[in-house]
Write a protein that holds these residues in place. Structure first.
Motif, PDB file in Angstrom:
ATOM      1  N   HIS A  41      16.246  21.883 -44.433  1.00 43.85           N
ATOM      2  CA  HIS A  41      17.086  20.756 -44.882  1.00 43.85           C
ATOM      3  C   HIS A  41      15.701  20.073 -45.798  1.00 43.85           C
ATOM      4  CE1 HIS A  41      19.773  20.506 -41.377  1.00 43.85           C
ATOM      5  NE2 HIS A  41      20.755  20.762 -42.379  1.00 43.85           N
ATOM      6  N   GLU A  44      12.827  17.474 -44.768  1.00 38.96           N
ATOM      7  CA  GLU A  44      12.333  17.876 -43.639  1.00 38.96           C
ATOM      8  C   GLU A  44      10.971  18.762 -44.128  1.00 38.96           C
ATOM      9  OE1 GLU A  44      15.240  18.917 -40.632  1.00 38.96           O
ATOM     10  OE2 GLU A  44      16.692  17.204 -41.475  1.00 38.96           O
ATOM     11  N   ARG A  89      20.357  17.826 -47.320  1.00 40.11           N
ATOM     12  CA  ARG A  89      20.818  18.042 -45.966  1.00 40.11           C
ATOM     13  C   ARG A  89      21.855  18.872 -46.008  1.00 40.11           C
ATOM     14  NH1 ARG A  89      19.868  16.851 -40.917  1.00 40.11           N
ATOM     15  NH2 ARG A  89      21.546  16.570 -39.520  1.00 40.11           N
ATOM     16  N   HIS A 170      12.732  21.590 -37.973  1.00 39.43           N
ATOM     17  CA  HIS A 170      13.417  20.625 -38.799  1.00 39.43           C
ATOM     18  C   HIS A 170      12.674  19.219 -38.432  1.00 39.43           C
ATOM     19  CE1 HIS A 170      17.281  22.764 -39.829  1.00 39.43           C
ATOM     20  NE2 HIS A 170      16.559  23.541 -39.279  1.00 39.43           N
ATOM     21  N   THR A 171      12.981  18.121 -38.819  1.00 39.87           N
ATOM     22  CA  THR A 171      12.819  16.747 -38.370  1.00 39.87           C
ATOM     23  C   THR A 171      13.984  15.979 -38.447  1.00 39.87           C
ATOM     24  OG1 THR A 171      12.474  15.646 -40.674  1.00 39.87           O
ATOM     25  CG2 THR A 171      10.806  17.175 -40.051  1.00 39.87           C
TER      26      THR A 171
END
Ligand code: ZN
Length: 366
Positions: A41, A44, A89, A170-171
């Motif tokens: 993403h 991220e 995203r 990810h974040t």
């Protein structure tokens, strides 16, 4: 020894190849093969910093096996800017989440297993892995072509499938650390230094971690029906390490240590790196609930992420200024149940219906 290669994951309209650097590190000892990727993403980015810190720390560890590091795994995502923000995203062409486009297992595992000799489980595992990789390569050659997202995901998947331990970094938007852990691998959850754990059903819904562990879960179950208690040959997790649009090298180093703690548990490294003593909460994925904005407003966020909140506690204050004569400008948004807020929307301006918070409910300590 550190080696570098690149793989092509797509091609722009102007013909330029989209490539991703692949780093492989080993010290010449046999052991598990580990695959780590970051930044599927676009916004991220912190996972890239974690991989950098991990590689530095690995150089002073005793490593058994091999670690493959794939930073900047989605060049389309990180380059998709709108003003000063990174989007990335969703595939901008199809609108599909980049992390929901991996290939599900279409092999009839039960039928395949009937044709194998069960006297040598290692051979069964080796052949099953080859079959999975072949299936992904065959999908890449489809005469009907693939979407942009599938080109990226299938190539990453074909690489990841050749490993034993898969970690996808990810974040959240604004987020505390949290871990997506397949239920079958629940024992590993407390080896990471992550306080919030989402226990995933052993199912596939398009994400990298699921694509990697799910076929092996199917195989394990079928073997168990034959009276064979075989271990999971492949483990896979998604680690959500803080907030998007942020690089924090100190936090990245802390997270590298957390990953090393898991690698020690899996005997990939010999060094004595233990998990931190901390309170770890878990809930089932179905109890990880979205709280949507009841109205369009500007938002002051109040919840402390990662900390249990009581039902009725204020999570945010909503400011609306369209009718100050008849209604108060500020309303409070309360926790609808006892819950741990894990993440919230990144912006302070929200439409009605925006996914404002994600909350762990029916949580328990592990
Ligand atoms: Zn993500």
């Amino acid at each position: 020894m550190l080696s570098i290669e690149t793989i092509q994951v797509g091609e722009l309209a102007t013909g330029q190849a989209l490539t991703v650097p692949i780093y492989r590190y080993h010290q010449g000892r046999l052991g598990p093969k580990v695959y780590l990727q970051a930044n599927v993403h676009g916004a991220e980015v912190q996972g890239n910093a974690v991989l950098l810190q991990l590689l530095e720390r690995l150089k002073s560890c005793t490593l058994n096996g091999e670690v493959t590091i794939v930073a900047l795994a989605n060049p389309m995502g990180i380059n998709q800017k709108s003003g000063e923000f990174t989007l990335g995203r969703f595939d901008p062409i199809t609108g599909v989440n980049w992390n929901r486009q991996y290939l599900g297992n279409h092999i009839d595992v039960q039928h395949w297993l009937k044709q194998q000799s069960l006297n040598d489980i290692e051979a069964v595992y080796r052949d099953f892995r080859e079959l999975l990789v072949e299936e992904t390569h065959a999908a890449l050659q489809s005469s009907w072509g693939l979407t942009t997202g599938q080109h990226l995901c299938y190539r990453l998947q074909a690489l990841a499938q050749q490993h034993d331990l898969v970690i996808d970094l990810h974040t959240g938007p604004k987020s505390t650390r949290h871990l997506y852990c397949p239920k079958v691998l629940a024992d590993a959850a407390s080896t990471f230094n992550i306080g919030c754990v989402l226990m995933m059903p052993n199912e596939f819904s398009g994400a990298m971690d699921e694509a990697c562990f799910h076929p092996w879960w199917q195989l394990k179950q079928l073997l168990s029906q034959q009276g064979i208690d075989a271990p999971m040959a492949v483990e896979a997790f998604t680690l959500e390490l803080g907030s998007q649009e942020l690089i924090d090298l100190k936090a990245a180093d802390d997270d590298a240590l957390g990953i090393l703690s898991y690698l020690k548990y899996k005997q990939v490294i010999d060094d004595d790196i233990q998990p931190e003593r901390m309170t770890r909460y878990a809930c089932e994925l179905k109890d990880y609930r979205k709280l949507h904005a009841p109205k369009g407003a500007m938002v002051e966020y109040h919840a402390t992420l990662g900390v249990p909140h009581k039902q009725g506690q204020v999570l945010a204050k909503l400011l609306s200024m369209e009718n100050l004569n008849e209604q108060p400008a500020i309303t409070e948004l309360h926790a609808p149940a006892d819950a741990i807020p894990v993440l919230h929307f990144a912006s302070a301006a929200v439409h009605q219906g925006t996914e404002l918070f994600k909350l762990m409910t029916n949580y328990y300590e592990i």
